[in-house]
Design an enzyme around this catalytic site. Structure first.
Site, PDB file in Angstrom:
ATOM      1  N   HIS A 240      49.179  43.371  60.839  1.00  0.00           N
ATOM      2  CA  HIS A 240      48.859  43.289  59.418  1.00  0.00           C
ATOM      3  C   HIS A 240      49.741  42.303  58.673  1.00  0.00           C
ATOM      4  O   HIS A 240      49.532  42.054  57.485  1.00  0.00           O
ATOM      5  CB  HIS A 240      48.967  44.681  58.762  1.00  0.00           C
ATOM      6  CG  HIS A 240      47.715  45.486  58.940  1.00  0.00           C
ATOM      7  ND1 HIS A 240      46.739  45.581  57.963  1.00  0.00           N
ATOM      8  CD2 HIS A 240      47.265  46.206  59.985  1.00  0.00           C
ATOM      9  CE1 HIS A 240      45.759  46.346  58.414  1.00  0.00           C
ATOM     10  NE2 HIS A 240      46.045  46.742  59.642  1.00  0.00           N
ATOM     11  N   ASP A 677      41.087  30.590  44.365  1.00  0.00           N
ATOM     12  CA  ASP A 677      42.289  30.484  43.548  1.00  0.00           C
ATOM     13  C   ASP A 677      42.756  31.848  43.071  1.00  0.00           C
ATOM     14  O   ASP A 677      43.572  31.956  42.161  1.00  0.00           O
ATOM     15  CB  ASP A 677      42.052  29.544  42.367  1.00  0.00           C
ATOM     16  CG  ASP A 677      40.931  30.061  41.462  1.00  0.00           C
ATOM     17  OD1 ASP A 677      40.685  29.439  40.421  1.00  0.00           O
ATOM     18  OD2 ASP A 677      40.317  31.075  41.818  1.00  0.00           O
ATOM     19  N   GLU A 686      27.679  31.269  42.730  1.00  0.00           N
ATOM     20  CA  GLU A 686      28.388  31.492  43.987  1.00  0.00           C
ATOM     21  C   GLU A 686      28.041  32.858  44.543  1.00  0.00           C
ATOM     22  O   GLU A 686      27.804  33.028  45.734  1.00  0.00           O
ATOM     23  CB  GLU A 686      29.904  31.421  43.766  1.00  0.00           C
ATOM     24  CG  GLU A 686      30.433  30.015  43.677  1.00  0.00           C
ATOM     25  CD  GLU A 686      31.879  30.007  43.204  1.00  0.00           C
ATOM     26  OE1 GLU A 686      32.279  30.967  42.528  1.00  0.00           O
ATOM     27  OE2 GLU A 686      32.569  29.048  43.514  1.00  0.00           O
ATOM     28  N   ASP A 719      29.097  35.185  30.560  1.00  0.00           N
ATOM     29  CA  ASP A 719      29.665  33.842  30.560  1.00  0.00           C
ATOM     30  C   ASP A 719      29.436  33.138  31.894  1.00  0.00           C
ATOM     31  O   ASP A 719      30.046  32.119  32.178  1.00  0.00           O
ATOM     32  CB  ASP A 719      31.171  33.903  30.245  1.00  0.00           C
ATOM     33  CG  ASP A 719      31.940  34.574  31.378  1.00  0.00           C
ATOM     34  OD1 ASP A 719      33.174  34.489  31.376  1.00  0.00           O
ATOM     35  OD2 ASP A 719      31.302  35.188  32.250  1.00  0.00           O
TER      36      ASP A 719
END
Lengths: 762, 153
Positions: A240, A677, A686, A719
């Site tokens: 991990h 990001d 997307e 938006d």
């Protein structure tokens, strides 16, 4: 009174009756405890099978992306753009860039900051103060986090792959296993066993992060003590300690949640820090400590020599390309694949994606895990690759069609990634296949009872190693025994292979409060393992009768509800719901006369054939089905009841919700990948594109309209952007947020908020 | 028989829960749990007899599924070792409580459970006490206790 008198006769008969009465009660009691024991075992099985099924999902997801990268040729700008977004170029930063990331000096710490402050070089008091501060729920400022990570990396770079500890210097060595973000357990260990010191050496055997809510704090404490006592405090890397795994299992999320401004920097430098963690520790040249296990190919000399920093993630053989070379090739190359940006989390090789799976595998190891992973017959690797490619091509075409992309003409496979030839002039920045496999083996393998060594298909990485493999290794390197972690054990530890392998697991209550103990092991100069168990919670061990009764008693209903059991069953019901459509189809197959009824036996068979969890369904049936009469079940209403439990958002079609549930971990992971990001937002477009591609790959039939509706309904402020967390929250997909005091990272259905209301509030 | 295949599946499931090494054997000490969780309520003596039937000629400490299955199937078909109805259980307690107080003292319970019938081990006794005894009165109110012990089939 004499034997024949009436009094003594009565006495005698009372005695006989008392004897019989006692025998009856005992008989009844023993059955009762047996039933409870069985339920306890079943509960454990449920947790394990769901956990491992989740890991397999991860593997599937990566396979999906790998094949996409290797075989998908964008045939339009539209497609290309989309893929560019999905596989955003995130080259591994060069040293100068890295400096920028660990630039903490410019970060101002506000005057009103009341958290702990660090100054370097660290002193023992600082480390202790840090523990205390975290115990009081303070948060370390990002500046100090980055500073500490920077210093940590500097230290780690000097360390060998295999650390050596001697009991000559510190009289005792304490070895701890997986902590998984459970700070309470770490604090407890220090409290009970004592803080690290030159006389008290510690080895932490990996898996410090993910699942639990305080992974950041655990790392801070561990790194701090490592800097303060470099000779006595050792860390091994676990599977991990890997940024790809972290995407899925909660650490990435925790960091971004706690450090909204600087989280990305922190994650970036952590990527590097993780690769620099040593791979193993050796005590007195006799006891080998590593996270997962070994394989029949484990070569300690090779492991000692390789550049461990090259193994960025054990999920995929990642490489880091030179900045300059790549930039030249990138520009405006429409047809050639060489122009494709480097997918930052995927392999560069043109060949079959470097899966940790060892080819030629056999059946999955059962022992409480899902047993029905499809496993092809052992065959030629090339042939396998060919077959796989063929099916992938077909599937990709289908995906394209469904996603609204023009279908590619011909199947020229120009892979997206730059061909390997690129790397000739540079120093090899890639680990070799062999090196990579060696590391995967020691980080992912599990012991098994049978002799031999076979692929660990449950985890998708490493192998299952038998007692002969252990013996072989111990003899080869003149060792006494192995300490490893990686697997949760009810007692916190477990010996196997004739006590040559010790599993130590330090995250108590890992699945649920009361599910298991944690443990650590102490080694003195004689190297005899001395185990200490604990359960860092007021609620104690599930096994004792008293606690079982406490959990079991619901005063009002006088029915038996075990908290741990209920949690497992809840998770199981969620899984059942997520497969409602398939279950219905399967039930219908058994209901030939269309009566709407099936037998409970059919129910069990149908459920297993859909879910593939390898669970004892007939044993579990009383807890999952309570609406049956006469050994038959009205399956439709049973499914409806399941749905009622799960649905809280009436606008969304139940089938869509079901699909989302089934794929939620994958979905979340994909979202986080797209959200390169780490802003927490992805655009509507997307989302739609991703969902289309993903859902068609996963055989999900969703109309375009549905997806648009879904996307729009989630975009609350209209938006054009979706807040990932909002989206997941809307379907109760978010694991209990870090701010709540829940040790387990699992979704808890204790959220009584109406989903719609919660969304409005946003 | 229509029942047999279904019994086979049930028995296999229960067996596999304890087959930790995935090699179709279980530790002999788990047989009691397996048999009881399949709905049977044998006495210790009856359990012993059953184990003798399924053990290897040279007992290995492990029971193989191939031997267990036919014997257990027979047990289920014959409906052997039926569970005890609640009212019979209540009467059993009442026998031990001849003055019909409605409870047994801790000492009495210990005496009966460890000296009569098929005596409890110390661990079993402690376990039962921890759940059954009302700490304030140091006694077991058996009617309540029975209600608690009844598990839905």
């Amino acid at each position: 009174p004499g034997p024949g008198s009436p009094n003594s006769q009565a006495c005698f008969s009372i005695c006989v009756t008392a004897f019989k009465a006692a025998a009856l009660i005992q008989r009844w009691y023993r059955r009762y405890t047996a039933r409870l024991e069985m339920r306890r075992q079943c509960t454990w099985r449920i947790f394990q099978s769901i956990e491992y099924a989740g890991q397999q999902d991860q593997v599937k997801l990566h396979d999906f992306f790998s094949y996409l990268v290797d075989h998908f040729t964008p045939s339009s700008n539209h497609e290309r753009d989309f893929l560019d977004r999905m596989f955003t170029d995130e080259r591994f930063p060069q040293n100068s860039e890295m400096e920028k990331f660990s630039d903490y000096e410019s970060i101002q710490v506000p005057d009103n900051y009341t958290g702990p402050r660090l100054s370097f070089p660290l002193l023992p008091d600082h480390a202790t103060a840090l523990v205390e501060a975290f115990r009081l729920k303070q948060q370390l400022h990002a500046r100090y986090v980055l500073n500490l990570l920077h210093e940590t990396k500097k230290h780690l770079i000097q360390l060998p792959n295999i650390n050596r500890v001697s009991t000559c210097y510190s009289e005792e060595v304490t070895v701890c296993g997986d902590l998984h973000g459970q700070l309470d357990d770490l604090i407890f260990i220090f409290y009970k066993n004592g803080l690290p010191s030159p006389e008290r050496a510690y080895v932490f055997n990996g898996d410090f992060v993910d699942r639990g809510k305080d992974s950041v704090e655990i790392l801070m404490v561990l790194f701090a003590f490592m800097l303060v006592y470099p000779k006595e405090f050792h860390l091994n890397r676990g599977n991990h300690e890997d940024h790809l795994v972290n995407l899925r299992y909660g650490f990435t999320k925790e960091v971004m949640h706690k450090y909204k401004t600087h989280g990305k920097k922190i994650l970036k430098i952590l990527q590097d820090v993780f690769c620099w963690l040593p791979l193993a520790t050796l005590v007195d040249e006799k006891v080998l400590i590593l996270h997962g296990g070994v394989s029949d190919m484990t070569d300690l000399e090779l492991l000692a020599k390789l550049d461990r920093h090259k193994i960025v993630s054990t999920m995929r053989r990642k490489t880091r390309k030179e900045n300059g070379k790549q930039a030249k090739k990138e520009k405006g190359n429409q047809t050639s694949s060489a122009g494709r940006p480097t997918p930052w989390f995927l392999p560069q090789s043109r060949s079959l994606p470097a899966s940790p799976l060892r080819l030629g595998c056999v059946q999955a190891h059962r022992a409480g895990r899902s047993s029905s992973i499809p496993c092809g017959a052992p065959g030629d690797a090339k042939e396998l690759a060919r077959q796989v490619r063929r099916s992938v091509d077909l599937e990709l075409d289908r995906c394209r069609r469904q996603a609204g992309f023009p279908v590619s003409r011909g199947t020229q496979e120009a892979p997206l990634c730059a061909p390997e030839a690129d790397s000739e002039a540079e120093e090899p920045l890639e680990p070799t296949q062999e090196e990579w496999r060696q590391v995967v083996d020691i980080l992912w393998s599990d012991p098994m009872a049978q002799e031999g060594c076979k692929a660990n298909t449950v985890r998708g990485g490493g192998c299952y190693f038998g007692p002969n493999v252990t013996e072989q290794l111990l003899q080869k390197y003149n060792l006494q025994f192995l300490i490893r972690s990686h697997e949760c054990k009810p007692e916190g530890y477990e010996f196997c292979h004739s006590r040559k392998v010790l599993t130590i697991f330090s995250a108590s209550n890992y699945y649920e409060v009361g599910s298991n103990r944690g443990a650590y092991v102490k080694l003195g100069p004689a190297l005899t393992p001395y185990i200490v168990q604990y359960q860092a919670n007021k609620v104690t061990h599930m096994l004792t009768m008293r606690q079982r009764q406490d959990f079991l008693m619901n005063d009002f209903q006088k029915t038996e509800i075990s908290r741990v059991e209920e949690s497992a069953l809840r998770a199981l019901r969620e899984k059942l719901f997520a497969h409602s459509t398939n279950l219905l189809a399967e039930f219908k197959k058994h209901d030939i006369d269309k009566t709407g009824l099936i037998t409970l036996s059919d129910w069990a068979e149908a459920v297993e054939s859909v879910l593939h969890l390898g669970l004892p369904w007939r044993m579990l049936r009383p807890q999952l089905v309570n609406s049956s009469t006469d050994n038959t079940l009205e399956y439709k209403s049973w499914l409806e009841d399941l749905a009622k439990e799960q649905l809280n958002h009436e606008n969304i079609q139940s089938s869509l919700l079901e699909t989302l549930y089934r794929n939620r971990s994958n979905l979340e992971t994909i979202f986080r990948i797209i959200d390169s990001d780490h802003s927490g937002f992805i655009s509507l477009d997307e989302f739609r594109q991703t969902w289309k591609l993903f859902s068609s790959h996963m055989n999900v039939d969703i109309t375009d309209e549905c997806i648009c509706d879904l996307a729009r309904s989630i975009d609350f402020n209209k938006d054009g952007h979706i807040d990932i967390n909002e989206f997941l929250e809307a379907f109760r997909l978010v694991e209990q947020s870090c701010s709540e005091g829940n040790a387990s990272g699992r979704p808890q259905a204790t959220n009584t908020n109406d989903g719609a209301a919660a969304n409005q509030a946003h | 028989e229509i029942l047999v295949p279904e019994f086979h599946k049930k028995i296999k499931e229960a067996f596999e829960v304890f087959d930790h090494e995935a090699n179709n054997t279980v530790d002999v000490r788990e047989i009691g749990t397996i048999v009881r969780s399949l709905g049977c309520c044998p006495s210790e003596g009856e359990l012993h007899d059953l184990i003798a039937e399924v053990e290897e000629e040279e007992p290995t400490g492990y029971i193989r599924f191939e031997k267990f299955l036919p014997v257990m199937t027979e047990v289920l078909l014959e409906r052997r070792y039926r569970p005890i109805p609640e009212d019979v259980l209540l009467r059993a307690f009442e026998v031990l409580d001849p003055f019909k107080r409605g409870f047994l003292s801790k000492e009495e319970l210990i005496k009966y459970m460890t000296e009569e019938g098929e005596p409890f081990s110390q661990e079993e006794m402690e376990e039962m006490l921890s759940a059954a005894i009302d700490p304030e009165s140091n006694s077991i109110h058996y009617k309540d206790y029975i209600t608690m012990m009844v598990i839905d089939e």
